[in-house]
Design a protein around this motif. Structure first.
Motif, PDB file in Angstrom:
ATOM      1  N   SER A  21       0.793  -1.231   0.000  1.00  0.00           N
ATOM      2  CA  SER A  21       0.000   0.000   0.000  1.00  0.00           C
ATOM      3  C   SER A  21       0.824   1.278   0.000  1.00  0.00           C
ATOM      4  O   SER A  21       0.314   2.332  -0.383  1.00  0.00           O
ATOM      5  N   ASP A  22       2.078   1.197   0.437  1.00  0.00           N
ATOM      6  CA  ASP A  22       2.877   2.421   0.537  1.00  0.00           C
ATOM      7  C   ASP A  22       4.241   2.279  -0.145  1.00  0.00           C
ATOM      8  O   ASP A  22       5.177   3.006   0.176  1.00  0.00           O
ATOM      9  N   THR A  23       4.343   1.336  -1.061  1.00  0.00           N
ATOM     10  CA  THR A  23       5.591   1.159  -1.803  1.00  0.00           C
ATOM     11  C   THR A  23       5.936   2.476  -2.502  1.00  0.00           C
ATOM     12  O   THR A  23       5.036   3.113  -3.025  1.00  0.00           O
ATOM     13  N   PRO A  24       7.145   2.937  -2.467  1.00  0.00           N
ATOM     14  CA  PRO A  24       8.381   2.245  -2.120  1.00  0.00           C
ATOM     15  C   PRO A  24       8.789   2.396  -0.655  1.00  0.00           C
ATOM     16  O   PRO A  24       9.897   2.013  -0.285  1.00  0.00           O
ATOM     17  N   TYR A  25       7.923   2.934   0.179  1.00  0.00           N
ATOM     18  CA  TYR A  25       8.272   3.152   1.586  1.00  0.00           C
ATOM     19  C   TYR A  25       7.985   1.918   2.424  1.00  0.00           C
ATOM     20  O   TYR A  25       7.053   1.163   2.142  1.00  0.00           O
ATOM     21  N   GLU A  26       8.772   1.738   3.480  1.00  0.00           N
ATOM     22  CA  GLU A  26       8.539   0.639   4.405  1.00  0.00           C
ATOM     23  C   GLU A  26       7.273   0.920   5.209  1.00  0.00           C
ATOM     24  O   GLU A  26       6.951   2.066   5.514  1.00  0.00           O
ATOM     25  N   VAL A  27       6.564  -0.152   5.545  1.00  0.00           N
ATOM     26  CA  VAL A  27       5.403  -0.064   6.430  1.00  0.00           C
ATOM     27  C   VAL A  27       5.709  -0.885   7.677  1.00  0.00           C
ATOM     28  O   VAL A  27       6.667  -1.661   7.709  1.00  0.00           O
ATOM     29  N   CYS A  28       4.863  -0.730   8.698  1.00  0.00           N
ATOM     30  CA  CYS A  28       5.085  -1.463   9.937  1.00  0.00           C
ATOM     31  C   CYS A  28       3.757  -1.685  10.654  1.00  0.00           C
ATOM     32  O   CYS A  28       2.754  -1.036  10.344  1.00  0.00           O
TER      33      CYS A  28
END
Length: 145
Positions: A21-28
């Motif tokens: 859902s938030d590529t290219p950012y990491e999610v957690c």
């Protein structure tokens, strides 16, 4: 501490969907349990770092999730995050920031976007031990064992 982790299909799919859902950012996010083994609740937590190489759980959202667990009498089962460009293995930063020795650390890799890989680890005192991860009785897509 068991050497395996069993996830239901809904949780596995939810983690992968969150990662995408938030590529290219990491999610957690966090997973809660009421029996020490199965997932009772899934809490996606915003990555306040908004980074492609590390994550920092939004403090207010993390506190809300932890309070909700406390209110229900649940425990923290797992902490997960994504690696968008690297394998599903703890980085030196992941190991350094592993502050919950009783939690399982899940990493989902989107290095191959068509075939996400989810792996589970215990990280205690800087030592990484991989767990066997299953999804509804089948071995999850995993990297080298």
């Amino acid at each position: 501490m068991s050497g395996r982790l069993d996830l239901d299909r809904e949780t596995f799919d939810g983690i992968v969907e969150h990662a995408r859902s938030d590529t290219p950012y990491e999610v957690c996010g966090l997973l809660a349990t009421d029996d020490g083994e199965r997932v009772t609740a899934h809490y996606p937590v915003p990555n306040s770092a908004r980074s492609m190489t590390y994550y920092n759980m939004d403090p207010k959202s993390m506190l809300h999730a932890m309070n909700d667990m406390d209110d229900h009498g649940w425990e923290l089962l797992a902490i997960y995050h994504s690696h968008t460009h690297t394998e599903a293995f703890p980085s030196p930063t992941d190991v350094e920031l592993a502050f919950y020795p009783d939690a399982v650390y899940l990493i989902v890799s989107l290095q191959d976007a068509e075939s996400p890989v989810l792996r589970a680890f215990n990280i205690v005192d800087g030592k990484i031990t991989e767990r066997v991860l299953t999804v509804e009785g089948e071995a999850a897509a995993a990297g080298p064992r």
